[in-house]
Motif scaffolding. Structure first.
Motif, mmCIF file in Angstrom:
data_model
loop_
_atom_site.group_PDB
_atom_site.id
_atom_site.type_symbol
_atom_site.label_atom_id
_atom_site.label_comp_id
_atom_site.label_asym_id
_atom_site.label_seq_id
_atom_site.Cartn_x
_atom_site.Cartn_y
_atom_site.Cartn_z
ATOM 1 N N PRO A 24 0.785 -1.189 0.096
ATOM 2 C CA PRO A 24 0.024 -0.193 -0.080
ATOM 3 C C PRO A 24 0.926 1.183 0.041
ATOM 4 C CG PRO A 24 0.027 -0.910 2.212
ATOM 5 C CD PRO A 24 0.808 -1.679 1.291
ATOM 6 N N TRP A 25 0.726 2.115 -1.016
ATOM 7 C CA TRP A 25 1.579 3.256 -1.155
ATOM 8 C C TRP A 25 0.510 4.683 -1.137
ATOM 9 C CZ3 TRP A 25 6.636 2.651 -0.763
ATOM 10 C CH2 TRP A 25 7.082 1.592 -1.141
ATOM 11 N N LEU A 26 1.127 5.452 -0.480
ATOM 12 C CA LEU A 26 0.211 6.925 -0.408
ATOM 13 C C LEU A 26 1.099 7.777 -1.570
ATOM 14 C CD1 LEU A 26 -1.832 8.477 0.639
ATOM 15 C CD2 LEU A 26 -0.167 9.408 2.552
ATOM 16 N N VAL A 27 0.215 8.222 -2.534
ATOM 17 C CA VAL A 27 0.958 9.146 -3.743
ATOM 18 C C VAL A 27 0.601 10.503 -3.354
ATOM 19 C CG1 VAL A 27 1.420 9.413 -6.257
ATOM 20 C CG2 VAL A 27 0.918 7.265 -5.130
ATOM 21 N N VAL A 28 1.494 11.285 -3.241
ATOM 22 C CA VAL A 28 1.022 12.644 -3.286
ATOM 23 C C VAL A 28 1.739 13.457 -4.462
ATOM 24 C CG1 VAL A 28 1.476 14.856 -1.885
ATOM 25 C CG2 VAL A 28 1.220 12.692 -0.689
ATOM 26 N N ARG A 29 0.720 14.276 -5.094
ATOM 27 C CA ARG A 29 1.085 15.066 -6.399
ATOM 28 C C ARG A 29 0.379 16.423 -6.208
ATOM 29 N NH1 ARG A 29 -0.591 10.201 -8.891
ATOM 30 N NH2 ARG A 29 0.864 9.003 -9.680
ATOM 31 N N PRO A 30 1.349 17.370 -5.576
ATOM 32 C CA PRO A 30 0.662 18.935 -5.370
ATOM 33 C C PRO A 30 0.566 19.614 -7.165
ATOM 34 C CG PRO A 30 2.946 18.538 -4.456
ATOM 35 C CD PRO A 30 2.801 17.349 -4.894
ATOM 36 N N ARG A 31 -0.529 20.141 -7.290
ATOM 37 C CA ARG A 31 -1.178 20.421 -8.380
ATOM 38 C C ARG A 31 -0.216 21.614 -9.194
ATOM 39 N NH1 ARG A 31 -7.472 21.273 -7.665
ATOM 40 N NH2 ARG A 31 -8.057 18.945 -7.109
ATOM 41 N N ARG A 32 0.410 22.336 -8.251
ATOM 42 C CA ARG A 32 1.100 23.691 -8.854
ATOM 43 C C ARG A 32 2.700 23.309 -8.795
ATOM 44 N NH1 ARG A 32 -2.080 28.902 -6.706
ATOM 45 N NH2 ARG A 32 -4.181 28.334 -7.532
ATOM 46 N N LEU A 33 3.133 22.167 -8.433
ATOM 47 C CA LEU A 33 4.503 21.973 -8.256
ATOM 48 C C LEU A 33 4.798 20.829 -8.928
ATOM 49 C CD1 LEU A 33 4.962 22.402 -4.408
ATOM 50 C CD2 LEU A 33 5.616 24.031 -6.272
ATOM 51 N N PRO A 34 6.078 20.819 -9.979
ATOM 52 C CA PRO A 34 6.229 19.840 -10.910
ATOM 53 C C PRO A 34 7.152 18.622 -9.925
ATOM 54 C CG PRO A 34 7.969 21.278 -10.839
ATOM 55 C CD PRO A 34 6.946 21.923 -10.016
ATOM 56 N N ILE A 35 6.357 18.206 -8.626
ATOM 57 C CA ILE A 35 7.086 16.956 -7.929
ATOM 58 C C ILE A 35 6.056 16.129 -7.455
ATOM 59 C CG2 ILE A 35 9.176 18.663 -7.149
ATOM 60 C CD1 ILE A 35 7.536 19.089 -4.651
ATOM 61 N N SER A 36 6.310 14.990 -6.922
ATOM 62 C CA SER A 36 5.538 14.119 -6.499
ATOM 63 C C SER A 36 6.210 13.294 -5.468
ATOM 64 C CB SER A 36 4.694 13.197 -7.527
ATOM 65 O OG SER A 36 5.961 12.382 -8.153
ATOM 66 N N PHE A 37 5.490 12.328 -4.550
ATOM 67 C CA PHE A 37 5.962 11.676 -3.511
ATOM 68 C C PHE A 37 5.274 10.454 -3.478
ATOM 69 C CE2 PHE A 37 6.903 16.070 -1.981
ATOM 70 C CZ PHE A 37 8.168 15.821 -1.934
ATOM 71 N N ARG A 38 5.825 9.378 -3.384
ATOM 72 C CA ARG A 38 5.180 7.977 -2.825
ATOM 73 C C ARG A 38 5.898 7.482 -1.822
ATOM 74 N NH1 ARG A 38 6.162 2.617 -5.990
ATOM 75 N NH2 ARG A 38 8.246 2.590 -4.583
ATOM 76 N N ILE B 110 14.646 15.281 1.264
ATOM 77 C CA ILE B 110 13.601 14.645 0.866
ATOM 78 C C ILE B 110 12.902 14.696 -0.649
ATOM 79 C CG2 ILE B 110 10.981 14.510 1.544
ATOM 80 C CD1 ILE B 110 11.716 15.643 4.431
ATOM 81 N N LEU B 111 13.381 15.844 -1.002
ATOM 82 C CA LEU B 111 13.093 15.845 -2.379
ATOM 83 C C LEU B 111 14.120 15.042 -3.287
ATOM 84 C CD1 LEU B 111 12.656 19.762 -2.938
ATOM 85 C CD2 LEU B 111 10.878 18.089 -3.145
ATOM 86 N N LEU B 112 15.245 14.589 -2.866
ATOM 87 C CA LEU B 112 16.158 13.753 -3.396
ATOM 88 C C LEU B 112 15.970 12.094 -3.314
ATOM 89 C CD1 LEU B 112 19.310 16.123 -3.270
ATOM 90 C CD2 LEU B 112 17.982 15.491 -5.468
ATOM 91 N N ALA B 113 15.066 11.983 -2.270
ATOM 92 C CA ALA B 113 14.694 10.733 -1.996
ATOM 93 C C ALA B 113 14.749 9.803 -3.123
ATOM 94 C CB ALA B 113 13.586 10.631 -0.988
ATOM 95 N N ARG B 114 14.039 9.875 -4.131
ATOM 96 C CA ARG B 114 13.734 9.282 -5.093
ATOM 97 C C ARG B 114 15.242 8.834 -5.886
ATOM 98 N NH1 ARG B 114 9.254 11.025 -9.517
ATOM 99 N NH2 ARG B 114 8.211 10.485 -7.479
ATOM 100 N N ASP B 115 16.059 9.868 -6.088
ATOM 101 C CA ASP B 115 17.401 9.565 -6.516
ATOM 102 C C ASP B 115 18.254 8.710 -5.530
ATOM 103 O OD1 ASP B 115 17.404 11.394 -9.018
ATOM 104 O OD2 ASP B 115 16.787 12.535 -7.487
#
Length: 349
Positions: free
Chosen positions: A5-19, A227-232
Motif C-alpha cells: 500500500p503506497w500513498l502518492v502525493v502530487r501537488p497541483r502547482r509543483l512539478p514534484i510527486s511523492f510516494r 526529502i526531494l532527492l529521496a527518489r534519487d
C-alpha cells in the motif's frame, strides 16, 4: 500478487510527486508526539522545575501567574532544547543519506570523517589561533567539512566513485584528523584545551538564541532538499548500474546528496560539537519502523534523531545532577554498543 500500500502525493502547482508507504504518516505522527513530549519534559526539568502545562503556556506566550517561568523557559532552557532538536534532526537526516549513498549500514558522519574534518578546523581555531569569534568558527567548520568531503571524493575516485572506497578513505582521513587534534590538544594552552575538549565531546550547554538562528536556515534549506532527492537516493541505494538504468544522473545527484549531508553535519558540529552515533542509530531504528524506502526513511530518521539528542540532553542534565554530562557522552554510551552489535551482525557480509 500482493501489492504494497503506497500513498502518492502530487501537488497541483509543483512539478514534484511523492510516494510513501502508508505506515509513514502514522509513524511520523507518533514519533513527533513523543518528541514534543520529550521537549516539554526537557524544558520543565531542572533545579527550578516547571510544570508541563506551564511550559506549554509560557512557550505559547500565555500567562502562567509566575513571571520567573518566562525567564527560565524562554531565555535559558528553550534555546538549548531547540538547538538539541535541530542538531538531532540534521544528524539523523545526514546519517540516512550517507548510509543510502554508501550502501553501508555502518556509515554515519563521524565514521566517514565529515565530523572530524569540521572538528579539526574548529580545534585549530580554538587552540592554535585562539580568541576567534563563534561566527567565524561556524563558517570555518562548514568549510572544513566540505574540504575533507572533497578530499574523500578525490582519493576514492578510480574511474568512478565507489561507495566502498568512499568509506575506507573516510575512515582513514578521520583517523588522521583525530591524530592532528590530539597533537594540538597535547601542546595547547590548558584553558583553550579545556574549551576544545568540552566542544569535541558534544554539548548543547549554554546554547542561546543565536545558535538557534544560525542552525535554522540550514535546516530549512537542506532537510527538505534531502526529502526531494529521496527518489534519487533510492536509485543510488540499488547500485550505480541500476541507477543509471533508471535514468538518474548519478554524479550530479550523488554530489547534491553529499553536499546536503555535509551541510547538515557541519552546522551541527559548529553549534554543538561532535555528537556521535546519532546518524548511525536513528536511520536503523527508522528502517525498522517504515522500511527502506527513502521517502519515508529520511523524515523518520530526522525525527528520531531529534528525539535521541533531546533525550540524551535530558539524561545528561539529570542523571548526576547538579553535575551535567555532555549529551555527546550519553549518545556515545548508547551508540558504541549499538555499533559493535551492527559490526557483529555484518561479520559474514
Amino acid at each position: 500478487m500482493i501489492t504494497r500500500p503506497w500513498l502518492v502525493v502530487r501537488p497541483r502547482r509543483l512539478p514534484i510527486s511523492f510516494r510513501v508507504d502508508r505506515r509513514v504518516p502514522l509513524v511520523l505522527l507518533c514519533a513527533l508526539l513523543v518528541t514534543l513530549a520529550a521537549m516539554v519534559i526537557n524544558i520543565g526539568v531542572g533545579e527550578y522545575p516547571v510544570a508541563p502545562l506551564d511550559v506549554i503556556r509560557t512557550v505559547l506566550g500565555l500567562p502562567t501567574g509566575n513571571p520567573t517561568d518566562v525567564l527560565i523557559v524562554n531565555t535559558l532552557r528553550l534555546p538549548r532544547m531547540l538547538v538539541a532538536a535541530l542538531v538531532g534532526l540534521g544528524l539523523g537526516t545526514a546519517g540516512a543519506i550517507l548510509q543510502g549513498l554508501t550502501r553501508n549500514p555502518l556509515a554515519e558522519p563521524a565514521i566517514l570523517g565529515i565530523s572530524s574534518g569540521a572538528g579539526l578546523v574548529a580545534v585549530t581555531l580554538i587552540v592554535v589561533v585562539r580568541n576567534v569569534p563563534a561566527s567565524v568558527i561556524s563558517v570555518s567548520t562548514f568549510t572544513g567539512a566540505l574540504l575533507i568531503t572533497g578530499l574523500i571524493y578525490v582519493l576514492a575516485w578510480r574511474g568512478g566513485d565507489s561507495p566502498i572506497r568512499l568509506v575506507l578513505v573516510g575512515v582513514g582521513l578521520s583517523s588522521m584528523a583525530a591524530a592532528l587534534i590530539s597533537v594540538m590538544i597535547t601542546f595547547g594552552d590548558i584553558n583553550d584545551v579545556q574549551r576544545a575538549l568540552v566542544w569535541l565531546t558534544g554539548s548543547v550547554y549554554g546554547s542561546t538564541w543565536s545558535e538557534v538562528w544560525s542552525l535554522l536556515p540550514w535546516t530549512i534549506v537542506f532537510v527538505p532538499l534531502a526529502i526531494l532527492l529521496a527518489r534519487d537516493l533510492n536509485a543510488l541505494s540499488l547500485g550505480e548500474e541500476v541507477a543509471r538504468g533508471l535514468g538518474s544522473k548519478i554524479m550530479l545527484r550523488r554530489g547534491l546528496l553529499l553536499v546536503t549531508a555535509v551541510a547538515l553535519t557541519a552546522t551541527t558540529v559548529a553549534a554543538a560539537g561532535t555528537i556521535g552515533f546519532v546518524g548511525l542509530v536513528a536511520p536503523h531504528v527508522a528502517r525498522r519502523l517504515v522500511g527502506s524506502d527513502q521517502s519515508g526513511l529520511l523524515p523518520t530518521a530526522g525525527i528520531l534523531g531529534t528525539l535521541i539528542v533531546v533525550l540524551a540532553d535530558l539524561v545528561g542534565r539529570t542523571i548526576f545532577a547538579p553535575i551535567e554530562l555532555p549529551c555527546g557522552l550519553v549518545t556515545a554510551a548508547i551508540g558504541a554498543p549499538f555499533f559493535l552489535f551492527l559490526l557483529y551482525q555484518q561479520r559474514h557480509t
